[in-house]
Scaffold this active site. Structure first.
Site, PDB file in Angstrom:
ATOM      1  CD  GLU A  98     133.333 134.577  26.259  1.00 15.77           C
ATOM      2  OE1 GLU A  98     134.302 134.152  26.656  1.00 15.77           O
ATOM      3  OE2 GLU A  98     132.936 135.589  25.984  1.00 15.77           O
ATOM      4  CG  ASP A  99     133.765 133.109  30.165  1.00 12.67           C
ATOM      5  OD1 ASP A  99     133.202 133.541  29.265  1.00 12.67           O
ATOM      6  OD2 ASP A  99     134.318 133.895  30.987  1.00 12.67           O
ATOM      7  CG  ASP A 102     124.809 135.994  30.875  1.00 15.71           C
ATOM      8  OD1 ASP A 102     123.966 135.343  31.487  1.00 15.71           O
ATOM      9  OD2 ASP A 102     124.868 137.115  31.401  1.00 15.71           O
ATOM     10  CG  PHE A 151     127.121 135.454  38.857  1.00 14.68           C
ATOM     11  CD1 PHE A 151     127.399 136.377  37.756  1.00 14.68           C
ATOM     12  CD2 PHE A 151     128.576 135.476  39.563  1.00 14.68           C
ATOM     13  CE1 PHE A 151     128.558 136.902  37.371  1.00 14.68           C
ATOM     14  CE2 PHE A 151     129.850 136.078  39.139  1.00 14.68           C
ATOM     15  CZ  PHE A 151     129.568 136.625  37.958  1.00 14.68           C
ATOM     16  NE  ARG A 164     139.495 136.391  35.851  1.00 10.57           N
ATOM     17  CZ  ARG A 164     138.556 136.850  35.152  1.00 10.57           C
ATOM     18  NH1 ARG A 164     138.036 135.999  34.417  1.00 10.57           N
ATOM     19  NH2 ARG A 164     138.379 138.149  34.827  1.00 10.57           N
TER      20      ARG A 164
HETATM   21  P1  IMP Z   1     126.896 138.293  27.365  1.00  8.76           P
HETATM   22  O1  IMP Z   1     126.802 136.949  26.759  1.00  8.76           O
HETATM   23  O2  IMP Z   1     127.546 139.524  26.524  1.00  8.76           O
HETATM   24  O3  IMP Z   1     125.946 138.718  28.247  1.00  8.76           O
HETATM   25  O4  IMP Z   1     128.408 138.354  28.550  1.00  8.76           O
HETATM   26  C1  IMP Z   1     129.252 137.318  28.490  1.00  8.76           C
HETATM   27  C2  IMP Z   1     130.248 137.687  29.447  1.00  8.76           C
HETATM   28  O5  IMP Z   1     129.566 137.937  30.719  1.00  8.76           O
HETATM   29  C3  IMP Z   1     131.098 136.481  29.904  1.00  8.76           C
HETATM   30  O6  IMP Z   1     132.233 136.368  29.156  1.00  8.76           O
HETATM   31  C4  IMP Z   1     131.312 136.399  31.180  1.00  8.76           C
HETATM   32  O7  IMP Z   1     132.571 137.377  31.411  1.00  8.76           O
HETATM   33  C5  IMP Z   1     130.054 137.347  31.817  1.00  8.76           C
HETATM   34  N1  IMP Z   1     129.299 136.536  32.599  1.00  8.76           N
HETATM   35  C6  IMP Z   1     128.120 136.185  32.418  1.00  8.76           C
HETATM   36  N2  IMP Z   1     127.642 135.305  33.469  1.00  8.76           N
HETATM   37  C7  IMP Z   1     128.502 134.975  34.177  1.00  8.76           C
HETATM   38  C8  IMP Z   1     128.686 134.117  35.317  1.00  8.76           C
HETATM   39  O8  IMP Z   1     127.694 133.678  35.544  1.00  8.76           O
HETATM   40  N3  IMP Z   1     129.800 134.189  36.004  1.00  8.76           N
HETATM   41  C9  IMP Z   1     131.011 134.920  35.639  1.00  8.76           C
HETATM   42  N4  IMP Z   1     130.706 135.694  34.447  1.00  8.76           N
HETATM   43  C10 IMP Z   1     129.517 135.841  33.770  1.00  8.76           C
HETATM   44 MG    MG Z   2     134.349 137.016  30.281  1.00 10.95          MG
END
Ligand code: IMP
Ligand code: MG
Length: 180
Positions: A98-99, A102, A151, A164
């Protein structure tokens, strides 16, 4: 540097070194095993591509597109699978790539969903981690960088599907959120 980037948080060189470091650890941990590397599209695509080049066990690729509904205040949103795996993962070692971790809601629900399919093991690898934003009880097995609550874009991560392609992780200028 891209005009809309306020500052670079993590350089291309720092990411490249970290990707090698993570790959070495994964190579040690999975020595002698075969794995399925699952790329969570689209954000993880560049990290995934660079990481797998450094892995040395037998492996295959698979791809998912997921999102979690965040309706209202309290989480309990459901996982929406927009594109599912093509492989049967039962009895297989699965590494989710995963990237960014969060709030953790998406990965927590995804891990629960894939666990129901009886893999031999399931681990999470994320390039970035924002621990201060976490609401779901989940941690990654492999993390590249812990970052502050800002962000970020680049190296796969987007704002409104843009940025991206940037080779580094950067913080957008504030006006880019309001003008877009
Ligand atoms: P979460 O952990 O379910 O809140 O969501 C994670 C997803 O939110 C990631 O896969 C990203 O697509 C998006 N996301 C969260 N923070 C960022 C950020 O700082 N930049 C870009 N995308 C983000
Ligand atoms: Mg994502």
């Amino acid at each position: 540097m891209n005009n809309n980037i306020d500052h670079v948080l993590i350089t291309e060189e720092e990411i490249a070194a970290k990707v090698k470091e993570i790959a070495e650890q994964i190579n040690k941990d999975y020595a002698g095993k075969e794995i399925i590397c699952v790329c969570i599209l689209k954000g993880a695509v560049i990290f995934f591509g660079n990481l797998v080049k450094n892995l040395n066990m037998p492996l295959s690729f698979d791809f998912m597109v997921v999102s979690s509904y965040e309706s209202g205040t309290v989480s309990s949103g459901q996982l929406k699978i927009k594109k599912d795996l093509e492989q049967d993962i039962s009895g297989k070692h699965v590494l989710i790539i995963e990237d960014i971790l969060d709030t953790g809601n998406t990965l927590k629900k995804l891990k629960e969903e894939l666990t129901l399919r009886n893999p031999a093991s399931i681990k999470l690898c994320s390039l970035l981690d924002k621990p201060s934003r976490r609401t779901a009880d989940i941690e990654c097995d492999y993390t590249g960088f812990e970052i502050p609550d800002e962000f970020v874009v680049g190296y796969g991560l987007d704002f409104d599907e843009k940025y991206r392609h940037l080779p580094y992780i950067g913080v957008l200028k504030p006006e880019c959120y309001t003008n877009n």
